[in-house]
Scaffold this active site. Structure first.
Site, PDB file in Angstrom:
ATOM      1  N   LYS A  62      -3.278  -1.457 -12.023  1.00 40.32           N
ATOM      2  CA  LYS A  62      -4.079  -0.649 -12.953  1.00 40.32           C
ATOM      3  C   LYS A  62      -3.302  -0.412 -14.245  1.00 40.32           C
ATOM      4  O   LYS A  62      -3.878  -0.396 -15.326  1.00 40.32           O
ATOM      5  CB  LYS A  62      -4.458   0.678 -12.303  1.00 40.32           C
ATOM      6  CG  LYS A  62      -5.421   0.519 -11.141  1.00 40.32           C
ATOM      7  CD  LYS A  62      -5.680   1.848 -10.452  1.00 40.32           C
ATOM      8  CE  LYS A  62      -6.783   1.730  -9.412  1.00 40.32           C
ATOM      9  NZ  LYS A  62      -6.403   0.872  -8.267  1.00 40.32           N
TER      10      LYS A  62
ATOM     11  N   SER B 203     -14.004   1.550  -8.063  1.00 40.80           N
ATOM     12  CA  SER B 203     -14.914   1.073  -7.020  1.00 40.80           C
ATOM     13  C   SER B 203     -15.164   2.185  -6.016  1.00 40.80           C
ATOM     14  O   SER B 203     -16.289   2.512  -5.702  1.00 40.80           O
ATOM     15  CB  SER B 203     -14.295  -0.119  -6.295  1.00 40.80           C
ATOM     16  OG  SER B 203     -13.977  -1.108  -7.230  1.00 40.80           O
TER      17      SER B 203
ATOM     18  N   TYR C 244       4.335  -4.419  -8.727  1.00 36.62           N
ATOM     19  CA  TYR C 244       3.108  -5.070  -9.195  1.00 36.62           C
ATOM     20  C   TYR C 244       3.332  -5.750 -10.548  1.00 36.62           C
ATOM     21  O   TYR C 244       2.579  -6.645 -10.922  1.00 36.62           O
ATOM     22  CB  TYR C 244       1.985  -4.040  -9.318  1.00 36.62           C
ATOM     23  CG  TYR C 244       1.386  -3.627  -7.997  1.00 36.62           C
ATOM     24  CD1 TYR C 244       2.009  -2.674  -7.192  1.00 36.62           C
ATOM     25  CD2 TYR C 244       0.193  -4.195  -7.549  1.00 36.62           C
ATOM     26  CE1 TYR C 244       1.450  -2.295  -5.984  1.00 36.62           C
ATOM     27  CE2 TYR C 244      -0.370  -3.811  -6.335  1.00 36.62           C
ATOM     28  CZ  TYR C 244       0.255  -2.870  -5.559  1.00 36.62           C
ATOM     29  OH  TYR C 244      -0.294  -2.501  -4.363  1.00 36.62           O
TER      30      TYR C 244
ATOM     31  N   GLU D 104       0.834  -1.195   0.000  1.00 36.60           N
ATOM     32  CA  GLU D 104       0.000   0.000   0.000  1.00 36.60           C
ATOM     33  C   GLU D 104       0.874   1.253   0.000  1.00 36.60           C
ATOM     34  O   GLU D 104       2.021   1.225   0.445  1.00 36.60           O
ATOM     35  CB  GLU D 104      -0.893   0.034   1.247  1.00 36.60           C
ATOM     36  CG  GLU D 104      -1.927  -1.073   1.310  1.00 36.60           C
ATOM     37  CD  GLU D 104      -3.000  -0.948   0.237  1.00 36.60           C
ATOM     38  OE1 GLU D 104      -3.310   0.189  -0.175  1.00 36.60           O
ATOM     39  OE2 GLU D 104      -3.525  -1.974  -0.199  1.00 36.60           O
TER      40      GLU D 104
ATOM     41  N   ARG E  32      -8.145  12.491  -9.385  1.00 35.68           N
ATOM     42  CA  ARG E  32      -8.522  11.630 -10.509  1.00 35.68           C
ATOM     43  C   ARG E  32      -9.990  11.792 -10.870  1.00 35.68           C
ATOM     44  O   ARG E  32     -10.364  11.656 -12.037  1.00 35.68           O
ATOM     45  CB  ARG E  32      -8.186  10.161 -10.208  1.00 35.68           C
ATOM     46  CG  ARG E  32      -8.946   9.545  -9.047  1.00 35.68           C
ATOM     47  CD  ARG E  32      -8.600   8.074  -8.881  1.00 35.68           C
ATOM     48  NE  ARG E  32      -9.434   7.432  -7.872  1.00 35.68           N
ATOM     49  CZ  ARG E  32      -9.439   6.127  -7.635  1.00 35.68           C
ATOM     50  NH1 ARG E  32      -8.634   5.333  -8.314  1.00 35.68           N
ATOM     51  NH2 ARG E  32     -10.230   5.607  -6.716  1.00 35.68           N
TER      52      ARG E  32
ATOM     53  N   TYR F  73      -7.266   3.265 -21.482  1.00 36.60           N
ATOM     54  CA  TYR F  73      -7.699   2.875 -20.141  1.00 36.60           C
ATOM     55  C   TYR F  73      -7.180   3.903 -19.144  1.00 36.60           C
ATOM     56  O   TYR F  73      -5.983   4.242 -19.154  1.00 36.60           O
ATOM     57  CB  TYR F  73      -7.168   1.480 -19.762  1.00 36.60           C
ATOM     58  CG  TYR F  73      -7.625   1.083 -18.381  1.00 36.60           C
ATOM     59  CD1 TYR F  73      -8.946   0.710 -18.160  1.00 36.60           C
ATOM     60  CD2 TYR F  73      -6.756   1.142 -17.292  1.00 36.60           C
ATOM     61  CE1 TYR F  73      -9.391   0.393 -16.886  1.00 36.60           C
ATOM     62  CE2 TYR F  73      -7.195   0.823 -16.013  1.00 36.60           C
ATOM     63  CZ  TYR F  73      -8.509   0.457 -15.824  1.00 36.60           C
ATOM     64  OH  TYR F  73      -8.957   0.157 -14.564  1.00 36.60           O
TER      65      TYR F  73
ATOM     66  N   TYR G  12       4.401   4.596  -6.686  1.00 36.59           N
ATOM     67  CA  TYR G  12       3.209   3.766  -6.458  1.00 36.59           C
ATOM     68  C   TYR G  12       2.470   3.568  -7.785  1.00 36.59           C
ATOM     69  O   TYR G  12       1.650   4.392  -8.202  1.00 36.59           O
ATOM     70  CB  TYR G  12       2.306   4.409  -5.402  1.00 36.59           C
ATOM     71  CG  TYR G  12       1.104   3.567  -5.028  1.00 36.59           C
ATOM     72  CD1 TYR G  12       1.262   2.326  -4.423  1.00 36.59           C
ATOM     73  CD2 TYR G  12      -0.200   4.010  -5.294  1.00 36.59           C
ATOM     74  CE1 TYR G  12       0.158   1.547  -4.079  1.00 36.59           C
ATOM     75  CE2 TYR G  12      -1.300   3.244  -4.954  1.00 36.59           C
ATOM     76  CZ  TYR G  12      -1.110   2.016  -4.348  1.00 36.59           C
ATOM     77  OH  TYR G  12      -2.209   1.250  -4.020  1.00 36.59           O
TER      78      TYR G  12
END
Ligand SMILES: *[C@@H]1O[C@H](CO)[C@@H](O)[C@H](O)[C@H]1NC(C)=O
Ligand SMILES: *[C@@H]1O[C@H](CO)[C@@H](O)[C@H](O)[C@H]1NC(C)=O
Ligand SMILES: *[C@@H]1O[C@H](CO)[C@@H](O)[C@H](O)[C@H]1NC(C)=O
Ligand SMILES: *[C@@H]1O[C@H](CO)[C@@H](O)[C@H](O)[C@H]1NC(C)=O
Ligand SMILES: *[C@@H]1O[C@H](CO)[C@@H](O)[C@H](O)[C@H]1NC(C)=O
Length: 350
Positions: free
Chosen positions: A250, A188, A160, A129, A196, A235, A246
């Site tokens: 995505k 979500s 990631y 995180e 954003r 996207y 970070y």
């Protein structure tokens, strides 16, 4: 009396034999002691099966258990002499103990501060995180020896995803042509105050943005995610937190794996360029205004030659995703020898 000299002579001959016998006995005693002790106390193979590194998951991240049967690191990831365990009774034998932050933070799990901790054992603090979502770390003062996160300055960096250079330039990818949406976003947890959200609101004035996820009441199943996004030209890989380095799934999964060109919002362009090809994404900060960004995207859709440039990097690289906690933790072993002999984190913030 005549026996005197003979007895004396026999005595003179006996003494060296005795000395020799005593020396012989002493030497064989030392030898047998060495042999026995070697067998009982110095058989490293017997003491450490595999003579490998043992890593204990104190708990599983997000409570999701993985199968640890067999030599997982060797069989699945080609990493030898690296043993993963999740049985807490093996605490004393573990070279490293891994603690995932989320469960510590919400107090589902506690650190074994009361157990006697072997002097050579290292505690690993694991979190994927961003700092703003991590909370207060002051309670972990002077407990951990190593950090494990996406950050390049962590002791163990677990991104990631990453690019793997192809051995030779090959076009083993297809530029998707069946696109029905200009841009897509999966969100979500929509929060109005986030940058954003402001960028999205501005973009959709010019661009047809298809929104999925809980926010739009259009949740996508795991199976539907990539096929759905693949039908979008762009996207919106907008991170929920803007924090150095970070960069999450995505980008690596949702955009790169679906074949939609990522429009990124997160850390600065230089952080993206440190891990991805400069012409593989469009950064919102490349433009003076969101309106300029929308115009640029619109023009790309109308110009396939320019649009396709965002796929050229795929001739030289493929994307590797990291999603399995076992793989991430097996990757500790090849780094083991490089860890500082002694290190204690007084403050975990990098
Ligand atoms: C050490 O222990 C291993 C495993 O128990 C055994 O196979 C090996 O023969 C032992 N070596 C010696 C020198 O006793
Ligand atoms: C766990 O993995 C082993 C070895 O790959 C396999 O034989 C076994 O069936 C797996 N167990 C479960 C519950 O999936
Ligand atoms: C293109 O996508 C549509 C749905 O948007 C689908 O019905 C159609 O079969 C697709 N065509 C090809 C060639 O994949
Ligand atoms: C942003 O604005 C500056 C100053 O008006 C201009 O020089 C620059 O070219 C603009 N950049 C883009 C990407 O439009
Ligand atoms: C790890 O941290 C503990 C607690 O601060 C410390 O006692 C121990 O010496 C450290 N071990 C290493 C190998 O750095």
């Amino acid at each position: 009396m005549p026996k005197g000299p003979r007895a004396g002579s026999r005595n003179r001959h006996l003494k060296p034999h005795l000395v020799f016998l005593m020396i012989f006995l002493t030497i064989s005693l030392i030898y047998s002691w060495l042999f026995v002790s070697n067998k009982q106390y110095h058989n490293v193979t017997a003491e450490y099966p595999n003579s490998g590194i043992t890593i204990l998951f104190w708990h599983w991240p997000y409570g999701i258990h993985y199968n640890l049967t067999g030599d997982v690191c060797l069989n699945d990831y080609g990493i030898p002499r690296c043993v993963l365990e999740d049985n807490r009774s093996l605490f004393e034998n573990a070279d490293l103990v891994v603690f995932h932050h989320t469960e510590l933070r919400n107090q589902k799990v506690h650190l074994p501060v009361n157990l006697p901790r072997p002097a050579s054992q290292r505690w690993v603090w694991l979190s994927l995180e961003a700092p703003p979502n991590i909370g207060n770390l002051k309670t972990y003062k002077n407990l951990f020896n190593l950090t494990m996160s996406y950050h390049p300055q962590a002791d163990i960096t677990v991104p990631y995803g990453k690019l793997i250079p192809k051995e030779k330039q090959i076009r083993d990818f297809i530029i998707p042509i069946n696109k029905s949406h200009e841009a897509c976003w999966v969100v979500s947890n929509y929060q109005k105050r986030q940058r954003r959200s402001a960028v999205f609101q501005e973009l959709k004035k010019t661009l047809n943005v298809q929104v999925y996820g809980r926010f739009a009441r259009k949740p996508l199943s795991k199976e539907a995610l990539l096929p759905t996004i693949s039908r979008c030209y762009f996207y919106l890989a907008f991170e929920n937190t803007e924090s150095p380095h970070y960069i999450t799934e995505k980008l690596w999964k949702n955009a790169f794996q679906s074949g939609a060109v990522p429009v990124v919002l997160g850390p600065p362009r230089k952080d993206y360029e440190a891990v991805a090809h400069p012409k593989s994404f469009i950064h919102v900060d490349d433009f003076n205004s969101t309106k300029d960004l929308a115009t640029y995207l619109r023009n790309l859709i109308k110009d396939p030659e320019k649009y396709n440039v965002y796929f050229t990097w795929r001739q030289n690289y493929r994307v590797k995703l990291y999603t399995d906690w076992r793989e991430r933790v097996c990757n500790i072993c090849p780094l083991y020898r490089q860890f500082p002999a002694q290190k204690i984190y007084e403050d975990l913030i990098i």
